[in-house]
Motif scaffolding. Structure first.
Motif, PDB file in Angstrom:
ATOM      1  N   ALA A   1       0.838  -1.203   0.000  1.00  0.00           N
ATOM      2  CA  ALA A   1       0.000   0.000   0.000  1.00  0.00           C
ATOM      3  C   ALA A   1       0.872   1.252   0.000  1.00  0.00           C
ATOM      4  CB  ALA A   1      -0.927  -0.003   1.213  1.00  0.00           C
ATOM      5  N   PHE A   2       1.939   1.269   0.783  1.00  0.00           N
ATOM      6  CA  PHE A   2       2.860   2.399   0.809  1.00  0.00           C
ATOM      7  C   PHE A   2       3.508   2.592  -0.562  1.00  0.00           C
ATOM      8  CE2 PHE A   2       7.223   3.978   1.351  1.00  0.00           C
ATOM      9  CZ  PHE A   2       6.940   5.250   1.835  1.00  0.00           C
ATOM     10  N   GLY A   3       3.903   1.519  -1.208  1.00  0.00           N
ATOM     11  CA  GLY A   3       4.511   1.601  -2.542  1.00  0.00           C
ATOM     12  C   GLY A   3       3.565   2.198  -3.568  1.00  0.00           C
ATOM     13  N   PHE A   4       2.322   1.761  -3.572  1.00  0.00           N
ATOM     14  CA  PHE A   4       1.331   2.320  -4.498  1.00  0.00           C
ATOM     15  C   PHE A   4       1.073   3.790  -4.198  1.00  0.00           C
ATOM     16  CE2 PHE A   4      -0.073  -2.111  -5.470  1.00  0.00           C
ATOM     17  CZ  PHE A   4       0.074  -2.019  -6.852  1.00  0.00           C
ATOM     18  N   SER A   5       0.989   4.140  -2.919  1.00  0.00           N
ATOM     19  CA  SER A   5       0.771   5.531  -2.523  1.00  0.00           C
ATOM     20  C   SER A   5       1.933   6.407  -2.984  1.00  0.00           C
ATOM     21  CB  SER A   5       0.605   5.614  -1.010  1.00  0.00           C
ATOM     22  OG  SER A   5       0.533   6.951  -0.601  1.00  0.00           O
ATOM     23  N   TRP A   6       3.161   5.941  -2.783  1.00  0.00           N
ATOM     24  CA  TRP A   6       4.333   6.701  -3.203  1.00  0.00           C
ATOM     25  C   TRP A   6       4.337   6.863  -4.721  1.00  0.00           C
ATOM     26  CZ3 TRP A   6       8.330   5.641  -6.513  1.00  0.00           C
ATOM     27  CH2 TRP A   6       9.352   6.576  -6.537  1.00  0.00           C
ATOM     28  N   ALA A   7       4.052   5.811  -5.459  1.00  0.00           N
ATOM     29  CA  ALA A   7       4.039   5.872  -6.920  1.00  0.00           C
ATOM     30  C   ALA A   7       2.983   6.848  -7.427  1.00  0.00           C
ATOM     31  CB  ALA A   7       3.816   4.476  -7.510  1.00  0.00           C
ATOM     32  N   ALA A   8       1.807   6.842  -6.817  1.00  0.00           N
ATOM     33  CA  ALA A   8       0.746   7.764  -7.236  1.00  0.00           C
ATOM     34  C   ALA A   8       1.134   9.209  -6.946  1.00  0.00           C
ATOM     35  CB  ALA A   8      -0.562   7.411  -6.532  1.00  0.00           C
ATOM     36  N   THR A   9       1.733   9.453  -5.791  1.00  0.00           N
ATOM     37  CA  THR A   9       2.173  10.799  -5.430  1.00  0.00           C
ATOM     38  C   THR A   9       3.279  11.272  -6.364  1.00  0.00           C
ATOM     39  OG1 THR A   9       1.607  10.387  -3.122  1.00  0.00           O
ATOM     40  CG2 THR A   9       3.109  12.208  -3.556  1.00  0.00           C
ATOM     41  N   TYR A  10       4.231  10.413  -6.662  1.00  0.00           N
ATOM     42  CA  TYR A  10       5.328  10.769  -7.567  1.00  0.00           C
ATOM     43  C   TYR A  10       4.787  11.084  -8.963  1.00  0.00           C
ATOM     44  CZ  TYR A  10       9.601  10.493 -10.258  1.00  0.00           C
ATOM     45  OH  TYR A  10      10.639  10.779 -11.108  1.00  0.00           O
ATOM     46  N   ARG A  11       3.868  10.270  -9.446  1.00  0.00           N
ATOM     47  CA  ARG A  11       3.284  10.485 -10.774  1.00  0.00           C
ATOM     48  C   ARG A  11       2.548  11.823 -10.824  1.00  0.00           C
ATOM     49  NH1 ARG A  11      -1.663   9.434 -12.540  1.00  0.00           N
ATOM     50  NH2 ARG A  11      -1.994   9.382 -14.768  1.00  0.00           N
ATOM     51  N   LEU A  12       1.783  12.127  -9.778  1.00  0.00           N
ATOM     52  CA  LEU A  12       1.050  13.382  -9.714  1.00  0.00           C
ATOM     53  C   LEU A  12       2.002  14.578  -9.667  1.00  0.00           C
ATOM     54  CD1 LEU A  12      -1.823  14.533  -9.540  1.00  0.00           C
ATOM     55  CD2 LEU A  12      -1.607  14.413  -7.050  1.00  0.00           C
ATOM     56  N   ALA A  13       3.114  14.437  -8.948  1.00  0.00           N
ATOM     57  CA  ALA A  13       4.081  15.529  -8.843  1.00  0.00           C
ATOM     58  C   ALA A  13       4.789  15.810 -10.168  1.00  0.00           C
ATOM     59  CB  ALA A  13       5.110  15.213  -7.765  1.00  0.00           C
ATOM     60  N   GLN A  14       4.866  14.830 -11.048  1.00  0.00           N
ATOM     61  CA  GLN A  14       5.552  15.012 -12.328  1.00  0.00           C
ATOM     62  C   GLN A  14       4.649  15.599 -13.406  1.00  0.00           C
ATOM     63  OE1 GLN A  14       8.888  14.616 -12.447  1.00  0.00           O
ATOM     64  NE2 GLN A  14       8.579  14.206 -10.286  1.00  0.00           N
ATOM     65  N   GLN A  15       3.361  15.708 -13.142  1.00  0.00           N
ATOM     66  CA  GLN A  15       2.430  16.235 -14.135  1.00  0.00           C
ATOM     67  C   GLN A  15       2.471  17.759 -14.128  1.00  0.00           C
ATOM     68  OE1 GLN A  15      -1.382  14.668 -13.066  1.00  0.00           O
ATOM     69  NE2 GLN A  15      -0.961  12.667 -13.944  1.00  0.00           N
ATOM     70  N   GLY A  16       2.108  18.345 -15.250  1.00  0.00           N
ATOM     71  CA  GLY A  16       1.969  19.791 -15.325  1.00  0.00           C
ATOM     72  C   GLY A  16       3.011  20.445 -16.204  1.00  0.00           C
ATOM     73  N   GLN A  17       2.885  21.765 -16.304  1.00  0.00           N
ATOM     74  CA  GLN A  17       3.803  22.576 -17.097  1.00  0.00           C
ATOM     75  C   GLN A  17       4.734  23.323 -16.157  1.00  0.00           C
ATOM     76  OE1 GLN A  17       1.200  25.257 -19.160  1.00  0.00           O
ATOM     77  NE2 GLN A  17       0.955  23.904 -20.899  1.00  0.00           N
ATOM     78  N   GLU A  18       5.949  23.578 -16.638  1.00  0.00           N
ATOM     79  CA  GLU A  18       6.889  24.358 -15.852  1.00  0.00           C
ATOM     80  C   GLU A  18       6.865  25.804 -16.323  1.00  0.00           C
ATOM     81  OE1 GLU A  18      10.782  22.741 -15.386  1.00  0.00           O
ATOM     82  OE2 GLU A  18      10.010  20.914 -14.442  1.00  0.00           O
TER      83      GLU A  18
END
Length: 183
Positions: free
Chosen positions: A21-38
């Protein structure tokens, strides 16, 4: 014997479940943090270097306000949503959008390359769309501190703005005042 083996299997599964569960949570958070424009947002700031809280650079956004003649820069200190005009990463100007009452009016965002909204942080240094912080190593914090006090340089915080309008700092860079956009 079979019951003991089954018990060990259940115990192993129970111990592994939180890790999965921690691994999935970390992966989802990392994926969300990489989205968007700079985008590059001009800043002014300082480095308070607090040994108990870590090394960071605190700054105030120096938004290029579309209608700076009326109330000036301080009129954005209470803004909850800003329309950014320009092409990533360069901001041409920003304008405040009215506070949303449950749903957004698409007409308000006309001409916006992206809309950024304030996100409430738990730190008092992060005040909506007026100020923020970037954590750095001790060496980097010292270098940034020197650069931020140099009047010949303009600081820019590189932020990543997700499609939902959440803005997160990525890095700080500098350019000579009066020069072109940093790349």
């Amino acid at each position: 014997m079979r019951a003991l083996s089954s018990l060990r299997l259940w115990l192993a599964g129970a111990l592994l479940l939180p890790l999965v569960a921690f691994g999935f949570s970390w992966a989802a958070t990392y994926r969300l943090a990489q989205q968007g424009q700079e985008w590059l947002v001009p800043i002014r700031g300082y480095d308070p270097r607090d040994l108990l809280r870590g090394h960071y650079v605190q700054y105030q956004y120096d938004w290029p306000v579309a209608d700076a003649s009326s109330e000036g820069q301080d009129s954005l200190s209470f803004a909850s949503r800003l329309c950014i005009e320009g092409t990533a990463p360069d901001i041409v100007r920003v304008r405040e959008l009215p506070a949303a009452l449950g749903r957004d009016d698409p007409g308000q965002a006309r001409g916006c390359a992206i809309v950024v909204r304030e996100s409430l942080g738990t730190r008092r240094e992060v005040r909506g769309l007026s100020s923020g912080i970037l954590f750095a190593s001790q060496e980097r914090a010292l270098a940034l501190s020197r650069q931020l006090t140099d009047v010949r340089q303009q600081g820019f915080v590189r932020v990543r703005i997700r499609p939902d309008g959440v803005m997160r700092p990525v890095d700080i860079e500098f350019r000579p005042r009066g020069g072109g956009s940093p790349r």
